[in-house]
Each structure stands twice: as structure tokens, then as C-alpha cells.
Design an enzyme around this catalytic site. Structure first.
Site, PDB file in Angstrom:
ATOM      1  CB  THR A 126      -0.895   0.034   1.257  1.00  0.00           C
ATOM      2  OG1 THR A 126      -0.082  -0.315   2.383  1.00  0.00           O
ATOM      3  CG2 THR A 126      -2.035  -0.945   1.163  1.00  0.00           C
ATOM      4  CG  ASP A 127       5.160   1.036   0.709  1.00  0.00           C
ATOM      5  OD1 ASP A 127       4.764   0.425  -0.303  1.00  0.00           O
ATOM      6  OD2 ASP A 127       6.274   0.841   1.244  1.00  0.00           O
TER       7      ASP A 127
ATOM      8  CB  SER B 108      18.755  -6.992   5.907  1.00  0.00           C
ATOM      9  OG  SER B 108      18.574  -7.444   4.590  1.00  0.00           O
TER      10      SER B 108
ATOM     11  CD  GLU C 142      16.340  -0.675  -1.189  1.00  0.00           C
ATOM     12  OE1 GLU C 142      16.398  -1.449  -2.147  1.00  0.00           O
ATOM     13  OE2 GLU C 142      16.732  -0.961  -0.039  1.00  0.00           O
TER      14      GLU C 142
ATOM     15  CG  ASP D 264      10.713  -1.916   3.745  1.00  0.00           C
ATOM     16  OD1 ASP D 264       9.557  -2.087   4.178  1.00  0.00           O
ATOM     17  OD2 ASP D 264      11.168  -2.531   2.767  1.00  0.00           O
TER      18      ASP D 264
ATOM     19  CE1 TYR E  82       7.566  -4.028  -3.282  1.00  0.00           C
ATOM     20  CE2 TYR E  82       8.422  -2.425  -4.835  1.00  0.00           C
ATOM     21  CZ  TYR E  82       7.845  -2.719  -3.624  1.00  0.00           C
ATOM     22  OH  TYR E  82       7.543  -1.698  -2.752  1.00  0.00           O
TER      23      TYR E  82
HETATM   24  C1  GLA Z   1       8.933  -4.184   0.365  1.00  0.00           C
HETATM   25  C2  GLA Z   1       9.115  -2.715   0.011  1.00  0.00           C
HETATM   26  C3  GLA Z   1       8.146  -1.830   0.788  1.00  0.00           C
HETATM   27  C4  GLA Z   1       6.710  -2.344   0.658  1.00  0.00           C
HETATM   28  C5  GLA Z   1       6.653  -3.843   0.929  1.00  0.00           C
HETATM   29  C6  GLA Z   1       5.291  -4.414   0.662  1.00  0.00           C
HETATM   30  O1  GLA Z   1       9.303  -4.419   1.701  1.00  0.00           O
HETATM   31  O2  GLA Z   1      10.437  -2.303   0.283  1.00  0.00           O
HETATM   32  O3  GLA Z   1       8.252  -0.503   0.360  1.00  0.00           O
HETATM   33  O4  GLA Z   1       6.169  -2.023  -0.577  1.00  0.00           O
HETATM   34  O5  GLA Z   1       7.590  -4.568   0.163  1.00  0.00           O
HETATM   35  O6  GLA Z   1       4.363  -3.880   1.533  1.00  0.00           O
END
Ligand code: GLA
Length: 381
Positions: free
Chosen positions: A33-34, A123, A157, A169, A219
């Protein structure tokens, strides 16, 4: 860990370094969702990264990764990306600080960590956050806001590691607070701490110890699906900046205009944003049954609509149901890694033993069990 890091720092650089640390994270609910501008509900954990760092008066960054037993150096501001993977995170953080007009000069560093790799516990965010926090303290008088430090990690990232991740994260790693989960609105940056001490329950992570290939590109593809769905909805509803702004009905309106795949991805996200709010409400009533039920719903969505689960994760989820675990779901980006489980204390031993036994029987290797404690995020020690 502290002593080992300092010992190595002294051996390499002839003095002691200044110690900084940051943490990995869990997320109770609010997955994928972020980057859709929705809510997440993470917390920092008692697994992290620790580093001894000291400016060295030159323009060279000298890094030693204790766990890998590897030494790397690069020049501040150099455009030449390190060839090894781990230094890219630190290289990226330095660059992103410079890009924003911040200051970075040469420094020495030794670091180590205990966040399991590939388990979905972030990590890499812990590494970025440790260095972003430290370089802000050492060279910038802490003038860069903490939220901006999270963005520095996120941009690292995006620009140096090829993952178009959201902010969750790095945010959790920097803002984490002992005993609290944090509900973050990823569109506005507003956040709220929720004390999390579920009486009579435990949180346990079960690591499948598998990480499926191409997880990063899958992703990024999920993100693109969401952006296409949001763009289609925006034509009818210009107020939609992110997919999370859309009502379910608005998604139905564009069903014929987007692919079925993009539709089900978006369907999951819109449902998940609401689930975070429902879980927060339930927590305020100490209603852990509802929290757990929402976690199962999230797993269903991640498995069947968002399609980021895998056989090993689905197996653990089904087993959790069978063992009457209150809530269980795949956590993090998916395609392997852990399930997060909210389990009644008196069922804990039975569940963990059964999961280890049945999983090993089926997949030929044992899963790992992590009892997590919600802990502090980035700090100077
Ligand atoms: C990874 C990404 C986060 C988020 C999650 C899924 O951890 O780094 O930004 O999108 O997946 O919620």
C-alpha cells in the site's frame, strides 16, 4: 556485536569509531500500500545493523562489512557504482545526501548485523537508515529531517539497487519506537504511534528460507499495474493522486478499460488500505480476533489477487488456520520470506512445533522461527 565491531575498527583504523544502529521491521498489516499512497502499520524490531563510523579527513569512504569479511572503498561523489551489492546501499545514501545539498566527507566504517537476509525483514533498509542517520549526525548537524532520511534510503533503492520500493521499510527503521507500531499515511507522511502489547498473544515470524528469483522485477511490475489502474480511474475522478484515493466503485467503472490482471491488483490494494484502518480500530478495542481475521484476509488477497505469495507461504498460512492461530499472513514484498503470525500464548508451542515438523516434511528443509520484539529504530549508541 558492539565489541567485535570496535575491535575490528581499531585494528583497521587505529582508534575507536562512533556507534550507530538501526533496525529491521515487521508490518502488522498494510502490504503493497505504501507506493500506492495508502496506510502501512509497521514497527522496528530487535534485529538490526550496527556500525562504528568516524570521519577520516579525506575524501575516501572506507568500509568493512564484518559479516561478509569484505573491504570496499570509494570516493565521495564518484560516479562509479561499487560492483559488490552491499556497498551500493552506502554509496547510494552518500549520493542522495549530496544531491539534496547535504554534506558528506570521507569516513571509515565497520558494520555488522543480525537481520536475516531475504526474509522480508528489511535488512537493506536497516543498512541505509544506519548510514543516513549517522551521516546526518556526523556531517550535517542533524539538519536533515528524519522523514527525508527515509526518502534518502528509498531513493537509494530506486536509483542504485533497481527496486522501486515504497517508504515503509526506511520509515519504520528510522522512526521505530520500543513497544509501538506506527500507522503511516504514505501520501501525507502523517503518522501515529500505537502501543502494541497484546495481552495473552505473541507475534512470531516463520521464515520459509526461500527467496524466489526475479522478486525485484515482479515487485516493480506490481507497482506498474497499480499506476495504470490509478491513471484509468483518474480520467473519471481527477482527485485520485494515488490508487489508495480511489473508491472500490470507481475501480469497477474502469473494469473494461484495464486488463483483468491490473484490475485484480488494484482490487487488492483498495481493500488493503481499508483493512489497515479496521485493524487500528480493532486494536483500540483490544479486539485481537478482528485483527487476526484481517491478517488472513490480507493473505488471501496477496495470494490470489496480488499474486506475491508462493507455495511455501500458502502452506504455512493454511497450517496456521488449522492450528487455530488468530492471524497469519505473508509479510513484506512476498515471493518468499516470512509469515507473520499472531498467536495465543497457550497455542504457541503447539503451533511452532507443528509448523516446523510439517514444513520440513513437505519441503525438505526446516523453516526458521523468529520471536520478534518491537524495538527502537535508528539511534546513536
Ligand atoms: C517491500 C518494500 C516496501 C513495501 C513492501 C510491501 O518491503 O520495500 O516498500 O512495498 O515490500 O508492503
Amino acid at each position: 556485536m558492539k565489541a567485535k565491531i570496535q575491535e575490528k575498527f581499531e585494528a583497521l583504523f587505529g582508534e575507536e569509531g562512533i556507534l550507530y544502529a538501526s533496525a529491521g521491521r515487521i508490518n502488522l498489516i498494510g502490504e503493497h500500500t505504501d507506493y500506492n499512497g495508502g496506510y502501512v502499520f509497521p514497527g522496528a524490531i530487535n534485529f538490526g545493523i550496527m556500525a562504528a563510523i568516524k570521519p577520516n579527513g579525506t575524501n575516501t569512504v572506507k568500509l568493512f562489512a564484518l559479516d561478509m569479511d569484505e573491504y570496499v572503498e570509494f570516493e565521495v561523489g564518484s560516479e562509479e557504482l561499487p560492483s559488490k551489492h552491499w556497498p551500493k546501499y552506502i554509496f547510494g545514501v552518500c549520493h542522495e545526501i549530496l544531491k539534496r545539498g547535504g554534506k558528506v566527507e570521507g569516513f571509515n566504517a565497520v558494520f555488522a548485523g543480525d537481520v536475516p537476509h531475504g526474509a522480508g525483514l528489511s535488512s537493506s533498509a536497516a543498512l541505509e537508515s544506519t548510514f543516513a542517520y549517522a551521516l546526518n549526525d556526523l556531517f550535517n548537524n542533524n539538519s536533515i529531517e528524519k522523514y527525508e532520511l527515509a526518502k534518502i534510503g528509498q531513493s537509494t533503492e530506486h536509483n542504485y539497487c533497481g527496486v522501486k520500493c515504497g517508504i515503509m521499510d526506511q520509515f519504520a527503521s528510522l522512526f521505530g519506537k520500543e513497544g509501538s507500531l506506527i500507522r503511516l499515511n504514505c501520501k501525507t507522511g502523517e503518522y501515529k504511534y500505537f502501543p502494541f502489547h497484546p495481552k495473552g498473544y505473541k507475534l512470531v515470524l516463520i521464515d520459509t528460507c526461500v527467496k524466489h528469483l526475479l522478486a525485484d522485477s515482479a515487485y516493480n511490475k506490481r507497482r506498474e499495474s497499480c499506476e495504470r489502474a490509478a491513471a484509468a480511474i483518474r480520467k473519471n475522478h481527477p482527485e485520485v493522486d494515488f490508487l489508495s484515493d480511489a473508491k472500490r466503485l470507481w475501480l469497477d467503472e474502469v473494469r473494461g478499460e484495464i486488463t483483468e490482471e491490473d484490475f485484480i491488483r488494484a482490487e487488492y490494494v483498495i481493500g488493503e488500505v481499508q483493512r489497515v484502518l479496521d485493524v487500528c480500530d480493532a486494536l483500540e478495542r483490544d479486539d485481537y480476533e478482528t485483527v487476526g481475521e484481517m491478517m488472513y484476509q490480507t493473505h488471501f488477497g496477496l495470494s490470489h489477487l496480488y499474486e506475491v505469495s508462493c507455495e511455501e507461504l500458502d502452506f504455512l498460512n493454511k497450517l496456521a488456520r488449522k492450528c487455530e492461530v488468530t492471524g497469519s499472513r505473508v509479510m513484506g514484498g512476498g515471493f518468499g520470506g516470512c509469515t507473520i503470525n499472531l498467536v495465543k500464548e497457550d497455542l504457541y508451542d503447539h503451533f511452532v512445533e507443528t509448523a516446523v515438523e510439517k514444513f520440513t516434511e513437505k519441503f525438505g528443509h526446516a523453516p526458521k522461527i523468529y520471536d520478534v520484539v518491537i524495538s527502537d529504530g535508528a539511534r546513536k549508541l
